[in-house]
Design a protein around this motif. Structure first.
Motif, short mmCIF file in Angstrom:
data_model
loop_
_atom_site.label_atom_id
_atom_site.label_comp_id
_atom_site.label_asym_id
_atom_site.label_seq_id
_atom_site.Cartn_x
_atom_site.Cartn_y
_atom_site.Cartn_z
N TRP A 12 0.81 -1.21 0.00
CA TRP A 12 0.00 0.00 0.00
C TRP A 12 0.84 1.26 0.00
N ASN A 13 2.13 1.16 0.30
CA ASN A 13 2.97 2.36 0.29
C ASN A 13 3.00 2.99 -1.10
N TRP A 14 2.99 2.16 -2.13
CA TRP A 14 2.99 2.70 -3.50
C TRP A 14 1.65 3.33 -3.85
N MET A 15 0.60 2.73 -3.34
CA MET A 15 -0.73 3.32 -3.58
C MET A 15 -0.84 4.69 -2.92
N VAL A 16 -0.36 4.78 -1.68
CA VAL A 16 -0.40 6.05 -0.97
C VAL A 16 0.44 7.09 -1.71
N LEU A 21 0.81 11.91 -5.11
CA LEU A 21 1.30 12.57 -6.32
C LEU A 21 0.14 13.07 -7.18
N LEU A 22 -0.94 12.32 -7.25
CA LEU A 22 -2.11 12.77 -8.02
C LEU A 22 -2.76 13.98 -7.37
N VAL A 23 -2.81 14.03 -6.04
CA VAL A 23 -3.34 15.19 -5.35
C VAL A 23 -2.44 16.39 -5.58
N MET A 24 -1.12 16.17 -5.58
CA MET A 24 -0.18 17.26 -5.87
C MET A 24 -0.40 17.80 -7.28
N GLU A 25 -0.74 16.94 -8.21
CA GLU A 25 -1.02 17.37 -9.58
C GLU A 25 -2.26 18.24 -9.62
N ILE A 26 -3.25 17.92 -8.80
CA ILE A 26 -4.47 18.73 -8.76
C ILE A 26 -4.19 20.09 -8.13
N VAL A 27 -3.38 20.10 -7.07
CA VAL A 27 -3.08 21.35 -6.36
C VAL A 27 -2.19 22.25 -7.21
N ALA A 39 2.66 5.85 -12.40
CA ALA A 39 3.71 4.83 -12.25
C ALA A 39 3.68 4.23 -10.84
N ALA A 40 3.50 5.06 -9.82
CA ALA A 40 3.44 4.57 -8.44
C ALA A 40 2.22 3.66 -8.24
N LEU A 41 1.08 4.04 -8.83
CA LEU A 41 -0.12 3.20 -8.71
C LEU A 41 0.08 1.85 -9.41
N ILE A 42 0.76 1.84 -10.54
CA ILE A 42 1.02 0.58 -11.25
C ILE A 42 1.95 -0.30 -10.42
N ILE A 43 3.00 0.29 -9.85
CA ILE A 43 3.89 -0.49 -9.00
C ILE A 43 3.13 -1.01 -7.78
N GLY A 44 2.21 -0.21 -7.25
CA GLY A 44 1.37 -0.67 -6.14
C GLY A 44 0.51 -1.86 -6.54
N ALA A 45 -0.06 -1.81 -7.74
CA ALA A 45 -0.89 -2.93 -8.21
C ALA A 45 -0.04 -4.18 -8.40
N ILE A 46 1.16 -4.01 -8.95
CA ILE A 46 2.06 -5.16 -9.12
C ILE A 46 2.46 -5.70 -7.74
N SER A 47 2.71 -4.80 -6.79
CA SER A 47 3.09 -5.22 -5.44
C SER A 47 1.99 -6.03 -4.76
#
Length: 154
Positions: A12-16, A21-27, A39-47
């Motif tokens: 879940w660390n990658w999901m977080v 990062l997505l929230v930072m993109e919105i801000v 990329a972090a979400l994909i690594i989280g899904a693989i994890s």
């Protein structure tokens, strides 16, 4: 320390990280954090799928994340493409650039490189060679701020 954090949060660390990062993109939008977040979400899904595998150490995860970040940024650049828009009026909000090529008469003399002309209903600051009032001049350029035009004698 990193190994302890990774083992405590698990996959879940990658999901977080991805959601942060997505929230930072919105801000602070700039379409950069988006690709790293994906990329972090994909690594989280693989994890989630291979978390207990012996080869899936935190070093491999970080390396995969770095490579996937580069790949996703490259793919994102290709997908989004060039953002320039071919407008029917490209100089619409650049009034100074619209004046390039027009001729006018100096309202005030150019002294020490500065003077004024009247184009339409606007009195423009101009820069150019010293010339007396009443001289015909041609606009050759505009400053980036559109506050001053560059002129030359006709």
């Amino acid at each position: 320390m990193i190994e302890r954090i990774v083992s405590e949060l698990g996959p879940w660390n990658w999901m977080v990280l991805g959601f942060v990062l997505l929230v930072m993109e919105i801000v602070a939008p700039g379409v950069f954090m988006l690709w790293i977040g994906i990329a972090a979400l994909i690594i989280g899904a693989i994890s989630l799928l291979v978390w207990d595998a012996a080869f899936w150490t935190w070093q491999v995860q970080v390396l995969a994340f770095l490579v996937l970040s580069l790949v996703s940024a490259f793919v994102g650049k290709k997908v989004v493409g060039d953002r320039s828009v071919n407008a029917d009026q490209p100089l619409l909000n650049r009034r100074g650039a619209q004046m390039v090529g027009r001729t006018a008469t100096l309202s005030e003399p150019i002294q020490n490189g500065r003077g004024r002309i009247r184009l339409g209903d606007t009195l423009w600051r101009v820069s150019g060679p010293d010339l007396p009032a009443g001289t015909q001049v041609r606009v050759t350029g505009a400053a980036d701020t559109d506050l001053e035009l560059t002129v030359e004698a006709v």
